[in-house]
Structures are given as C-alpha cells and as structure tokens.
Design an enzyme around this catalytic site. Structure first.
Site, PDB file in Angstrom:
ATOM      1  N   PHE A 236       1.006  -1.054  -0.023  1.00  0.00           N
ATOM      2  CA  PHE A 236       0.161   0.053  -0.043  1.00  0.00           C
ATOM      3  C   PHE A 236       0.876   1.289  -0.043  1.00  0.00           C
ATOM      4  O   PHE A 236       1.691   1.589   0.941  1.00  0.00           O
ATOM      5  CB  PHE A 236      -1.000  -0.059   1.286  1.00  0.00           C
ATOM      6  CG  PHE A 236      -1.895  -1.248   1.014  1.00  0.00           C
ATOM      7  CD1 PHE A 236      -3.122  -0.921   0.359  1.00  0.00           C
ATOM      8  CD2 PHE A 236      -1.738  -2.363   1.424  1.00  0.00           C
ATOM      9  CE1 PHE A 236      -4.090  -1.991  -0.003  1.00  0.00           C
ATOM     10  CE2 PHE A 236      -2.408  -3.576   1.509  1.00  0.00           C
ATOM     11  CZ  PHE A 236      -3.650  -3.211   0.703  1.00  0.00           C
ATOM     12  N   LYS A 237       0.695   1.953  -1.156  1.00  0.00           N
ATOM     13  CA  LYS A 237       1.606   3.078  -1.518  1.00  0.00           C
ATOM     14  C   LYS A 237       1.152   4.431  -0.532  1.00  0.00           C
ATOM     15  O   LYS A 237      -0.151   4.997  -0.781  1.00  0.00           O
ATOM     16  CB  LYS A 237       1.836   3.280  -2.680  1.00  0.00           C
ATOM     17  CG  LYS A 237       2.797   4.345  -3.369  1.00  0.00           C
ATOM     18  CD  LYS A 237       2.903   4.494  -5.039  1.00  0.00           C
ATOM     19  CE  LYS A 237       4.046   5.023  -5.340  1.00  0.00           C
ATOM     20  NZ  LYS A 237       4.274   4.959  -6.886  1.00  0.00           N
ATOM     21  N   ILE A 238       2.093   4.895   0.371  1.00  0.00           N
ATOM     22  CA  ILE A 238       1.721   5.923   1.186  1.00  0.00           C
ATOM     23  C   ILE A 238       2.720   7.133   1.081  1.00  0.00           C
ATOM     24  O   ILE A 238       3.955   6.868   1.067  1.00  0.00           O
ATOM     25  CB  ILE A 238       1.678   5.572   2.752  1.00  0.00           C
ATOM     26  CG1 ILE A 238       0.588   4.512   2.782  1.00  0.00           C
ATOM     27  CG2 ILE A 238       1.345   6.563   3.693  1.00  0.00           C
ATOM     28  CD1 ILE A 238       0.392   3.711   4.262  1.00  0.00           C
TER      29      ILE A 238
END
Length: 440
Positions: A236-238
C-alpha cells in the site's frame, strides 16, 4: 486491424495511456508529475515546514562546515560529471566483484546485482521486458477510462455497479467508495499479470491524517479479501509525511506491507527504515533536476561541494544506513534517467529503469573493464564500515523529522501530494459523470 493497449508507469506509481494503431503512437495521456506541477498550496507548505522560518540552534550546530553554497556554474559541472559513490558523508569504493558475462549483455550483467524493473509496460509486448511488479493508482484509472476498448474497462464498470457503494447517500463518500473498488478491481487483475507484488495508491488527501490512512488501507484490504487476493501479494503506497510514516509503521506491525513514496531526504528514509516500512522509494533524477536550478538545501549543497550527484549520494547514504543498522526495508530507486545512474546504483534492491535505457543495455554486449564496471557499487559489507552521526542513528521523532526535511523535500513532497490529489479528483469527477451505469 488497430491494436489498443495501456501503458502504466511503475516508476511513479501513476499511469499514462497511449493508443497504438498500426505503427503510429498517439501522445501519452500524461498525469501531473511532481516536476511539472505548479507551486504547492500554502496549506500544504505550512503543514510540513513549521520550523523552516528560523533554524533552531540544534539545526545550526549540525550544518556542514564545507564552504559556501556552490555557484550555478559549479553545480552544472558537478551534475554533468559521473556520480561518486557516497557514504554517510564521504566516499567508499565497494569491493570489486566481477560477474559472469560470457556472451551476455549489459542487461544480463546488471540483473545479477539489482532487480531491474521496467518503468513502463506495453501490455501487448511483454516478451521484451516482462513486468515483475505494478502499481495501481488514480492516474492509471484515468488512463484506462481515457481510451476506448482499453484493457480493464470492465473492472472499472463493475466498480460503479458495486452494491455497497450505491447505498451510500453522501456523493463525496460514494465517489470515494467507487474509487477504492475500482483500484482493487484493477489491482486484482494486475496480481494475475505480474509475479511480484502490486502496490495500491492510498488517497493522498489523507497524507497528514494517520488514522485516516490506516482506515483507508483497512477498507482496501477488505475489498481485496472479497476478491481473494492474498495479502502477501500486496503493498500500500503512502506519502512520506510524518503522519504517513506513523500509519505505515502501525500497518506493518499488523502484518500489512507498505510502500513509502515521495522520498527525497535522508530524514524521511531514516525514519521510515526505523519504522519497519517494507519498501522505500527514492526519486534520484528528480533530486538532480531540483539541484540544477535551486540551492539552499543543506544535503544537496554538501553533495555538490564533494563532487557527488545529490540523488546518487542520497541513495547511497540511505543504503548504508539501512544495512549498517540491519533494518528490513528494501530500497527502490525511481527517476533513473540513464546508464550512468544504473551503474552508480548497482547493488540497490530495485532499480526502475526507462525502457529506452533497458533497450540499450539489452543491445550492448557486456565487456568488463571498459566504460562501465559490472560490479556492485553498494554492498552490505561496505555499509558496515560507514560512520553516521549519533543524532542520525537515534530514534527519529516528529520534531527532529520536520526540522531535518530541508527546502527541497518540503517543496517536492508538497507538490507531489498536490499532484496525486489532482488525479484523484479527476477520476472521481469522471465517475460522477458516468454514474449510474445503465444496469444500475
């Protein structure tokens, strides 16, 4: 017969699209990239730069004692030269390790030292450079919806017919639900396509909201669970704000793998590696671009004074920090622009390389000892000997993190978040125009 395909760019976690008809390519549908976006909003700038106006004594005490800020001519000279391999603050030469290159290409040789990922994939041409991983984002969805007969149209159409979203009365919340479902539907298709992990972009409007980021990832996970995608295939790209790092740290402790993006500074990478984040993505070429026309950033100016490329210097410094301390984080170098960048970063976990550079590497026979050396420039053993300041190795907190970002990171992080938000709003606006679909 005309052939249609989608092109998605793993390097930025965004997507662009092109229609190919016969032998003619139309112009890519480009998203608002970090370097082409306008100035960040005052709200975002103030949110990440509260300490910028007046440096604290602690900041001044650790500033470099190297001379004044490099002149523009000197900056250009350094940035044209071959990057040196940087340590925490110095230079180290990695142990020479020749690889077997008999009858091999340059691409074969470098692939033994780092995992090479194409920065673009044409879905009807996997044989040249098969994708190993992928990112699904708002801009990828825009690329898909912008083309007739594009791959994954049905995945988006089915998201707009998703029953749970259609029961939501609030239009903004309903559109957000559609976006989450569309990301997951396309992400589930990409999982079938690539052997590695698929990274799903988390809404950048939550970049400064730790609970909001955690809640959104839980929502996306629940949707992936519905379509039976294993969690070990997902990232999950944060965004790399302090709040983003806190959220990613919490998720990693739950066993959820995260991917920190928009990393331009040692402060971001050091805090992220201490937090146990799975993948940290650095933007090498963009740091160099900023340095060509700007000054006043301590780390950039120090690298230039030492004759180093600031992007390569940052990647090397972070690599040494991670391996010296035994952190689990994997490093990804994005915005790699040329062969020189590739060979300067050999040994890094992932190198995201433009297709035109990959093609050149594939077409060139590896001849050891000539223009480029087929050896790791970065090694865990060399990293163990690198010294870091005591304050760099201590646990990073929000005050220290904010004070150490520097003007380049403040500017580019804020601009990157703005760009991502703009893409999210564009796809939600598109959804609002076509909802409800005919069968709802």
């Amino acid at each position: 017969m005309s052939c249609y395909c989608v092109i998605f760019f793993y390097q930025t976690g965004k997507a662009n699209a092109a229609v190919r008809g016969g032998s003619t390519d139309t112009k890519f549908i480009r998203d608002m990239e970090i370097m082409s976006a306008t100035h960040p909003s005052s709200a975002l700038s103030s949110a990440i730069s509260p300490c910028r106006a007046a440096p604290k004594p602690s900041q001044l005490s650790c500033r470099s004692t190297i001379g004044s800020t490099p002149s523009r001519e000197w900056r250009k000279l350094v940035l044209r030269s071959r990057p040196a391999s940087a340590t925490g603050r110095g230079v180290v030469t990695a142990t020479r390790a020749e690889v077997s290159i008999a009858e091999g290409t340059e691409l074969d040789a470098i692939s033994k030292l780092s995992e090479i990922v194409p920065d673009s994939v044409i879905f009807d041409d996997f044989e040249r450079f098969p994708p190993k991983a992928a990112t699904v984002s708002a801009s990828l969805l825009l690329g898909i919806t912008g083309l007739p007969r594009a791959k994954y149209h049905s995945a988006i159409d089915s998201a707009l017919a998703y029953g749970r979203c259609n029961t939501i009365q609030s239009p903004p919340d309903r559109l957000s639900c559609f976006l989450s479902k569309a990301l997951v539907n396309v992400g589930a298709e990409l999982v079938k396509l690539v052997p590695g992990r698929v990274s799903t972009e988390v809404d950048a409007r939550l970049a400064y909201d730790t609970p909001g980021l955690i809640e959104k990832v839980h929502e996306l996970l629940a949707l992936y669970d519905e379509v039976e995608v294993p969690r070990d295939r997902l990232l999950f790209k944060i965004p790399a704000t302090w709040q983003g790092i806190e959220a990613a740290s919490y998720l990693e402790k739950e066993g959820v793998q995260t991917h920190l993006t928009l990393v331009y500074s040692f402060a971001q990478a050091a805090a992220a590696s201490q937090a146990g984040i799975s993948v940290i993505q650095l933007y090498i070429g963009r740091i160099r671009d900023w340095a060509r026309t700007n000054s006043g950033d301590r780390d950039v100016d120090t690298a230039l004074q030492m004759g180093q490329d600031p992007g390569i210097a940052l990647a090397t410094r972070v690599y040494n920090f991670v391996h010296k301390n035994g952190y689990k984080s994997k490093l990804m170098a994005a915005a790699v622009r040329n062969k020189q960048d590739v060979f300067s970063l050999l040994g890094l976990d992932y190198l995201i390389v433009p297709v035109k550079v990959l093609q050149s590497l594939k077409e060139s026979k590896a001849v050891f000892g000539e223009k480029y050396a087929f050896e790791p420039r970065l090694t865990p053993s060399a990293a163990k000997s690198i010294a870091f300041r005591v304050d760099e190795s201590k646990k990073w907190d929000q005050v220290k993190f904010t004070s150490e970002l520097g003007p380049m990171t403040e500017e580019m992080l804020a601009t990157g978040i703005e760009s991502s938000i703009a893409q999210t709003r564009r796809i939600e606006e598109h959804f609002s125009k076509i909802w409800p679909p005919p069968n709802v």
